[in-house]
Design an enzyme around this catalytic site. Structure first.
Site, PDB file in Angstrom:
ATOM      1  N   SER A 139       0.873  -1.192   0.000  1.00 59.52           N
ATOM      2  CA  SER A 139       0.000   0.000   0.000  1.00 59.52           C
ATOM      3  C   SER A 139       0.901   1.231   0.000  1.00 59.52           C
ATOM      4  CB  SER A 139      -0.852   0.001   1.278  1.00 59.52           C
ATOM      5  OG  SER A 139      -1.519   1.239   1.450  1.00 59.52           O
ATOM      6  N   TYR A 180      -2.088  -0.277  10.697  1.00 60.31           N
ATOM      7  CA  TYR A 180      -2.210  -0.724   9.294  1.00 60.31           C
ATOM      8  C   TYR A 180      -0.935  -0.363   8.523  1.00 60.31           C
ATOM      9  CZ  TYR A 180      -3.966  -1.049   4.468  1.00 60.31           C
ATOM     10  OH  TYR A 180      -4.122  -1.359   3.125  1.00 60.31           O
ATOM     11  N   LYS A 209       1.812  -2.779   6.451  1.00 59.94           N
ATOM     12  CA  LYS A 209       2.155  -2.639   5.031  1.00 59.94           C
ATOM     13  C   LYS A 209       3.646  -2.344   4.838  1.00 59.94           C
ATOM     14  CE  LYS A 209      -1.810  -3.734   3.268  1.00 59.94           C
ATOM     15  NZ  LYS A 209      -1.945  -4.982   2.488  1.00 59.94           N
TER      16      LYS A 209
HETATM   17  N1  LIG Z   1      -8.763  -0.395  -1.345  1.00 66.09           N
HETATM   18  C1  LIG Z   1      -7.708   0.370  -1.134  1.00 66.09           C
HETATM   19  O1  LIG Z   1      -7.807   1.621  -1.188  1.00 66.09           O
HETATM   20  C2  LIG Z   1      -6.367  -0.252  -0.856  1.00 66.09           C
HETATM   21  C3  LIG Z   1      -5.244   0.601  -0.861  1.00 66.09           C
HETATM   22  C4  LIG Z   1      -3.993   0.063  -0.611  1.00 66.09           C
HETATM   23  C5  LIG Z   1      -3.857  -1.283  -0.367  1.00 66.09           C
HETATM   24  N2  LIG Z   1      -4.957  -2.085  -0.349  1.00 66.09           N
HETATM   25  C6  LIG Z   1      -4.741  -3.502  -0.080  1.00 66.09           C
HETATM   26  O2  LIG Z   1      -5.214  -4.247  -1.173  1.00 66.09           O
HETATM   27  C7  LIG Z   1      -5.628  -5.537  -0.734  1.00 66.09           C
HETATM   28  C8  LIG Z   1      -7.028  -5.814  -1.228  1.00 66.09           C
HETATM   29  O3  LIG Z   1      -7.864  -4.799  -0.706  1.00 66.09           O
HETATM   30  P1  LIG Z   1      -9.340  -4.507  -1.258  1.00 66.09           P
HETATM   31  O4  LIG Z   1      -9.530  -3.047  -1.186  1.00 66.09           O
HETATM   32  O5  LIG Z   1      -9.569  -5.236  -2.536  1.00 66.09           O
HETATM   33  O6  LIG Z   1     -10.177  -5.162  -0.058  1.00 66.09           O
HETATM   34  P2  LIG Z   1     -11.555  -6.000  -0.041  1.00 66.09           P
HETATM   35  O7  LIG Z   1     -12.004  -5.934   1.370  1.00 66.09           O
HETATM   36  O8  LIG Z   1     -12.458  -5.534  -1.126  1.00 66.09           O
HETATM   37  O9  LIG Z   1     -11.054  -7.481  -0.377  1.00 66.09           O
HETATM   38  C9  LIG Z   1     -10.224  -8.198   0.480  1.00 66.09           C
HETATM   39  C10 LIG Z   1     -10.492  -9.682   0.321  1.00 66.09           C
HETATM   40  O10 LIG Z   1      -9.572 -10.403   1.182  1.00 66.09           O
HETATM   41  C11 LIG Z   1     -10.292 -11.454   1.804  1.00 66.09           C
HETATM   42  N3  LIG Z   1      -9.637 -11.831   3.060  1.00 66.09           N
HETATM   43  C12 LIG Z   1      -9.551 -11.095   4.203  1.00 66.09           C
HETATM   44  N4  LIG Z   1      -8.903 -11.791   5.149  1.00 66.09           N
HETATM   45  C13 LIG Z   1      -8.565 -12.976   4.598  1.00 66.09           C
HETATM   46  C14 LIG Z   1      -7.895 -14.127   5.087  1.00 66.09           C
HETATM   47  N5  LIG Z   1      -7.436 -14.195   6.356  1.00 66.09           N
HETATM   48  N6  LIG Z   1      -7.711 -15.171   4.248  1.00 66.09           N
HETATM   49  C15 LIG Z   1      -8.185 -15.126   2.977  1.00 66.09           C
HETATM   50  N7  LIG Z   1      -8.832 -14.066   2.461  1.00 66.09           N
HETATM   51  C16 LIG Z   1      -9.034 -13.017   3.274  1.00 66.09           C
HETATM   52  C17 LIG Z   1     -11.700 -10.902   2.027  1.00 66.09           C
HETATM   53  O11 LIG Z   1     -12.649 -11.942   2.196  1.00 66.09           O
HETATM   54  C18 LIG Z   1     -11.914 -10.099   0.737  1.00 66.09           C
HETATM   55  O12 LIG Z   1     -12.493 -10.889  -0.283  1.00 66.09           O
HETATM   56  C19 LIG Z   1      -5.470  -5.530   0.778  1.00 66.09           C
HETATM   57  O13 LIG Z   1      -4.241  -6.123   1.125  1.00 66.09           O
HETATM   58  C20 LIG Z   1      -5.473  -4.060   1.116  1.00 66.09           C
HETATM   59  O14 LIG Z   1      -4.787  -3.782   2.326  1.00 66.09           O
HETATM   60  C21 LIG Z   1      -6.213  -1.608  -0.594  1.00 66.09           C
END
Ligand SMILES: NC(=O)c1ccc[n+]([C@@H]2O[C@H](COP(=O)([O-])OP(=O)(O)OC[C@H]3O[C@@H](n4cnc5c(N)ncnc54)[C@H](O)[C@@H]3O)[C@@H](O)[C@H]2O)c1
Length: 262
Positions: free
Chosen positions: A144, A157, A161
């Site tokens: 991230s 968080y 990351k």
């Molecule tokens: N959305 C953002 O703005 C953003 C920004 C930077 C980084 N991220 C990172 O990107 C990644 C995906 O985020 P997103 O926004 O698509 O989130 P999201 O919540 O839409 O999807 C996350 C998925 O991970 C699954 N998950 C959670 N814990 C789990 C576990 N223990 N085992 C297996 N699956 C699990 C959930 O069921 C979900 O389907 C994450 O690592 C998040 O930290 C997101």
């Protein structure tokens, strides 16, 4: 499905039931990969696999908790058994929370670190074990911009990351001798289901007053003038999965529309 740059490759994606993982899974399949959609949420993973198959792609769904070693090991072994190998793994599953610095307790730290830190470590190790036998492989972690800058409303968080960036560098050094590259993607602000929970946290702590305000305020300094869609992450992901990125390892690529400049 037409020939693509990932034809013949098995690509596993964790967190594939939602958001960024789902967009990556769909894109990899469009480029010809056989996709293994991994998630705690099996119903969601199945939907993504069906969506991919409906347009002629190849996909399977796997229920797995990325922070449980036995679950990860048996899932990855079953994927290799079913598809013949593991070429690429996206360690993308993650959880997030908004919480002011002085409000972060041990339980909040441990909940996030268990999935975002330990989960990535376990998935890297279990994938590398199989890839070392093959003598090749690509590991791509989702970090991230919070892995590049620490944010006062997400200290724990951010720490998880930064740990993903550290594991990416350490893994690149550990596995290069086996023909395995390790890189990360650092998304900025991506419109996914994850933000629904963050929005509630913002309001709970009195940081914002109305739904959507948290994302708006966080997004003010994006040079390209808009937040990301999950699909904005898919192109860089496909590049890191493909042989086009063979000479890149240990890097954490920021994909944020121009927020954190390095
Ligand atoms: N959305 C953002 O703005 C953003 C920004 C930077 C980084 N991220 C990172 O990107 C990644 C995906 O985020 P997103 O926004 O698509 O989130 P999201 O919540 O839409 O999807 C996350 C998925 O991970 C699954 N998950 C959670 N814990 C789990 C576990 N223990 N085992 C297996 N699956 C699990 C959930 O069921 C979900 O389907 C994450 O690592 C998040 O930290 C997101």
């Amino acid at each position: 499905m037409a020939e693509g740059r990932l034809t013949g490759k098995t690509c596993a994606v964790s967190g594939a039931a939602s958001g960024i993982g789902r967009a990556i899974a769909v894109r990899l399949a469009n480029e010809g990969a056989q996709v293994a959609a991994i998630d705690l949420n099996m119903a969601g993973a199945l939907l993504v696999a069906e969506q991919i198959e409906a347009v002629g792609g190849a996909a399977s769904a796997w229920e797995c908790d990325v922070a449980q070693r036995s679950s990860v090991r048996s899932t990855l072994e079953a994927i290799v058994e079913a598809t013949g190998g593991l070429d690429v793994i996206f360690n993308n599953a993650g959880i997030a929370e908004i919480r002011p610095f002085m409000e972060v307790g041990e339980e909040h730290w441990e909940r996030l670190m268990r999935v975002n830190g330990l989960g990535v470590l376990i998935c890297m190790q279990e994938a590398a074990r199989l890839m070392i036998e093959q003598g090749r492989g690509k590991i791509v972690n989702t970090a991230s911009i919070a892995g590049k800058e620490g944010y006062d409303i997400q200290p724990h968080y951010s720490a998880t990351k930064f740990s993903v960036v550290a594991l990416t560098q350490a893994g690149a050094r550990a596995f290069a001798q086996h023909g395995i590259t390790v890189n990360a993607i650092c998304p900025g602000i991506v419109e996914t289901e994850l933000w629904e929970g963050l929005d509630e946290d913002f309001m709970h702590f009195g940081i914002t007053e109305r739904p959507g305000e948290g994302m708006e305020r966080f997004s003010e300094r994006i040079l390209l003038g808009r937040t990301a869609t999950p699909e904005d992450m898919a192109g860089p992901a496909a590049f890191l999965a493909s042989s086009d990125s063979d000479y890149i390892t240990g890097q954490s690529l920021i994909v944020d529309g121009g927020m954190v400049l390095q």
